[in-house]
Design a protein around this motif. Sequence first.
Motif, mmCIF file in Angstrom:
data_model
loop_
_atom_site.group_PDB
_atom_site.id
_atom_site.type_symbol
_atom_site.label_atom_id
_atom_site.label_comp_id
_atom_site.label_asym_id
_atom_site.label_seq_id
_atom_site.Cartn_x
_atom_site.Cartn_y
_atom_site.Cartn_z
ATOM 1 N N ASP A 267 45.107 58.722 9.117
ATOM 2 C CA ASP A 267 44.046 59.215 8.241
ATOM 3 C C ASP A 267 42.669 58.867 8.813
ATOM 4 O O ASP A 267 41.746 59.686 8.805
ATOM 5 C CB ASP A 267 44.194 58.618 6.837
ATOM 6 N N TYR A 268 42.551 57.636 9.304
ATOM 7 C CA TYR A 268 41.293 57.209 9.930
ATOM 8 C C TYR A 268 40.987 58.082 11.150
ATOM 9 O O TYR A 268 39.855 58.581 11.312
ATOM 10 C CB TYR A 268 41.389 55.742 10.345
ATOM 11 N N ALA A 269 41.985 58.290 11.998
ATOM 12 C CA ALA A 269 41.779 59.065 13.220
ATOM 13 C C ALA A 269 41.388 60.506 12.900
ATOM 14 O O ALA A 269 40.485 61.067 13.531
ATOM 15 C CB ALA A 269 43.046 59.039 14.069
ATOM 16 N N LEU A 270 42.031 61.111 11.922
ATOM 17 C CA LEU A 270 41.710 62.490 11.561
ATOM 18 C C LEU A 270 40.274 62.617 11.070
ATOM 19 O O LEU A 270 39.552 63.563 11.425
ATOM 20 C CB LEU A 270 42.676 62.983 10.485
ATOM 21 N N GLN A 271 39.846 61.649 10.249
ATOM 22 C CA GLN A 271 38.467 61.683 9.763
ATOM 23 C C GLN A 271 37.482 61.564 10.928
ATOM 24 O O GLN A 271 36.470 62.276 10.986
ATOM 25 C CB GLN A 271 38.222 60.564 8.755
ATOM 26 N N GLN A 272 37.776 60.680 11.862
ATOM 27 C CA GLN A 272 36.887 60.505 13.014
ATOM 28 C C GLN A 272 36.873 61.736 13.912
ATOM 29 O O GLN A 272 35.823 62.115 14.447
ATOM 30 C CB GLN A 272 37.315 59.265 13.819
ATOM 31 N N LEU A 273 38.014 62.367 14.089
ATOM 32 C CA LEU A 273 38.074 63.580 14.915
ATOM 33 C C LEU A 273 37.223 64.690 14.316
ATOM 34 O O LEU A 273 36.603 65.469 15.039
ATOM 35 C CB LEU A 273 39.524 64.041 15.065
ATOM 36 N N TRP A 274 37.191 64.759 12.986
ATOM 37 C CA TRP A 274 36.299 65.738 12.355
ATOM 38 C C TRP A 274 34.842 65.378 12.615
ATOM 39 O O TRP A 274 34.042 66.225 13.035
ATOM 40 C CB TRP A 274 36.562 65.823 10.844
ATOM 41 N N ARG A 275 34.485 64.132 12.373
ATOM 42 C CA ARG A 275 33.091 63.722 12.504
ATOM 43 C C ARG A 275 32.580 63.847 13.938
ATOM 44 O O ARG A 275 31.412 64.155 14.169
ATOM 45 C CB ARG A 275 32.935 62.275 12.020
ATOM 46 N N GLU A 276 33.455 63.631 14.892
ATOM 47 C CA GLU A 276 33.053 63.655 16.304
ATOM 48 C C GLU A 276 33.117 65.048 16.924
ATOM 49 O O GLU A 276 32.756 65.229 18.082
ATOM 50 C CB GLU A 276 33.939 62.684 17.091
ATOM 51 N N GLY A 277 33.588 66.027 16.166
ATOM 52 C CA GLY A 277 33.620 67.394 16.666
ATOM 53 C C GLY A 277 34.900 67.812 17.359
ATOM 54 O O GLY A 277 35.040 68.978 17.742
ATOM 55 N N LYS A 278 35.834 66.878 17.533
ATOM 56 C CA LYS A 278 37.080 67.229 18.218
ATOM 57 C C LYS A 278 37.921 68.172 17.370
ATOM 58 O O LYS A 278 38.571 69.081 17.906
ATOM 59 C CB LYS A 278 37.869 65.950 18.530
ATOM 60 N N TYR A 279 37.928 67.962 16.060
ATOM 61 C CA TYR A 279 38.684 68.856 15.177
ATOM 62 C C TYR A 279 38.184 70.286 15.332
ATOM 63 O O TYR A 279 38.971 71.224 15.484
ATOM 64 C CB TYR A 279 38.547 68.380 13.732
ATOM 65 N N ALA A 280 36.864 70.464 15.286
ATOM 66 C CA ALA A 280 36.298 71.808 15.423
ATOM 67 C C ALA A 280 36.627 72.407 16.780
ATOM 68 O O ALA A 280 36.929 73.605 16.889
ATOM 69 C CB ALA A 280 34.788 71.751 15.216
ATOM 70 N N GLU A 281 36.591 71.595 17.825
ATOM 71 C CA GLU A 281 36.919 72.081 19.166
ATOM 72 C C GLU A 281 38.346 72.629 19.219
ATOM 73 O O GLU A 281 38.589 73.725 19.758
ATOM 74 C CB GLU A 281 36.772 70.934 20.174
ATOM 75 N N LEU A 282 39.286 71.890 18.654
ATOM 76 C CA LEU A 282 40.675 72.346 18.642
ATOM 77 C C LEU A 282 40.845 73.556 17.736
ATOM 78 O O LEU A 282 41.585 74.490 18.055
ATOM 79 C CB LEU A 282 41.595 71.206 18.189
ATOM 80 N N TYR A 283 40.173 73.551 16.601
ATOM 81 C CA TYR A 283 40.281 74.664 15.669
ATOM 82 C C TYR A 283 39.823 75.960 16.330
ATOM 83 O O TYR A 283 40.476 76.999 16.221
ATOM 84 C CB TYR A 283 39.453 74.366 14.424
ATOM 85 N N LEU A 284 38.704 75.917 17.022
ATOM 86 C CA LEU A 284 38.179 77.109 17.679
ATOM 87 C C LEU A 284 39.094 77.592 18.791
ATOM 88 O O LEU A 284 39.157 78.789 19.082
ATOM 89 C CB LEU A 284 36.779 76.826 18.229
ATOM 90 N N ARG A 285 39.828 76.664 19.408
ATOM 91 C CA ARG A 285 40.754 77.051 20.466
ATOM 92 C C ARG A 285 41.920 77.863 19.914
ATOM 93 O O ARG A 285 42.344 78.840 20.528
ATOM 94 C CB ARG A 285 41.291 75.811 21.188
ATOM 95 N N PHE A 286 42.409 77.468 18.742
ATOM 96 C CA PHE A 286 43.630 78.084 18.225
ATOM 97 C C PHE A 286 43.389 79.101 17.106
ATOM 98 O O PHE A 286 44.311 79.823 16.735
ATOM 99 C CB PHE A 286 44.581 76.994 17.738
ATOM 100 N N PHE A 287 42.170 79.157 16.570
ATOM 101 C CA PHE A 287 41.876 80.109 15.500
ATOM 102 C C PHE A 287 40.648 80.943 15.838
ATOM 103 O O PHE A 287 39.570 80.742 15.273
ATOM 104 C CB PHE A 287 41.649 79.375 14.175
ATOM 105 N N PRO A 288 40.776 81.883 16.778
ATOM 106 C CA PRO A 288 39.619 82.733 17.095
ATOM 107 C C PRO A 288 39.142 83.536 15.898
ATOM 108 O O PRO A 288 37.970 83.868 15.796
ATOM 109 C CB PRO A 288 40.175 83.640 18.205
ATOM 110 N N ILE A 289 40.063 83.869 14.984
ATOM 111 C CA ILE A 289 39.694 84.414 13.675
ATOM 112 C C ILE A 289 40.175 83.413 12.642
ATOM 113 O O ILE A 289 41.369 83.184 12.487
ATOM 114 C CB ILE A 289 40.324 85.798 13.435
ATOM 115 N N SER A 290 39.242 82.798 11.933
ATOM 116 C CA SER A 290 39.591 81.731 11.018
ATOM 117 C C SER A 290 40.195 82.275 9.721
ATOM 118 O O SER A 290 39.646 83.222 9.134
ATOM 119 C CB SER A 290 38.353 80.896 10.680
ATOM 120 N N PRO A 291 41.306 81.704 9.247
ATOM 121 C CA PRO A 291 41.814 82.107 7.930
ATOM 122 C C PRO A 291 40.917 81.689 6.790
ATOM 123 O O PRO A 291 41.122 82.086 5.645
ATOM 124 C CB PRO A 291 43.176 81.409 7.852
ATOM 125 N N PHE A 292 39.868 80.908 7.099
ATOM 126 C CA PHE A 292 38.884 80.515 6.094
ATOM 127 C C PHE A 292 37.639 81.396 6.181
ATOM 128 O O PHE A 292 36.685 81.178 5.490
ATOM 129 C CB PHE A 292 38.507 79.047 6.269
#
Length: 269
Positions: free
Chosen positions: A244-269
């Motif tokens: 849970d700690y790691a996931l929160q940090q990955l969001w804050r540091e931009g890594k989550y967004a980086e991975l999201y953009l790699r796998f979701f060129p069209i976002s379901p959101f």
Amino acid sequence: MALLSLGGVAQAQTVTVPNFWDPKSQLDRPDIPANRTIRFLVDDDFPPLHFPGLDSAPTGFSVELARAACERLSLSCTVQVRRFDTLLDALAEKQGDVVAAAVPVTADLRRRFSVTAPYFRIPARLVAKSALIKDMPSFSPKALQGKTVGVVEGTAHEAFAKAFMPSSTLKTYQELTAAEAALKAGGIDYVFADGLSLALWIGGEDADGCCVFAGGPYLESRFFGEGIGFVLRSEDDNLRRALDYALQQLWREGKYAELYLRFFPISPF
């Protein structure tokens, strides 16, 4: 219309990146032995969350997020592929430590296992012909009045539409592909379904650029679930808190967004 919004979203390259973490909350990092290897269990048949890469090794948003969490915690990890219907039994039998696959979080799952906070949810979405949305200044529920909405029979999306889209005419289909084909051909005005599947269709060859999302994501948990998190054995709560700690940090540091953009060129959101 019971349209529920996320706690926050980020815009990047015109793709909406969801945020499932409270920006006011700061999780503490628990201690995990540095020599521990975390064994992630995944399925390889649910793109873009988990699927075989070009080298046949498992990849996907959930898989790479698991690897990034391990790196953020300075731990080593392995990724083992199992058939989806065997993942939870394998976890219970200690053949792995964490299930990093799209297992829906339910009350029954929580009784058997420990689960991190959601790192992904599959929203419901409306899709319409591009020309219809282009001529609409801004989408609102009133746009559905008198319109025909295609839904897959027997799904939560059909139940939601019956409850919250009373001014529309619902047309049911046995398969989502049939509803998508009807929309593309102009036989219906909207499709209301699983946003992840719809995003893949919108960006694929079958849609041929015909259609776009209308309005925002529908996230009513009573119909569409609590989301997807990493699943662990109940006694491994320290590791759950670390993830849970790691996931929160990955969001804050931009890594989550980086991975999201790699796998979701069209976002379901």
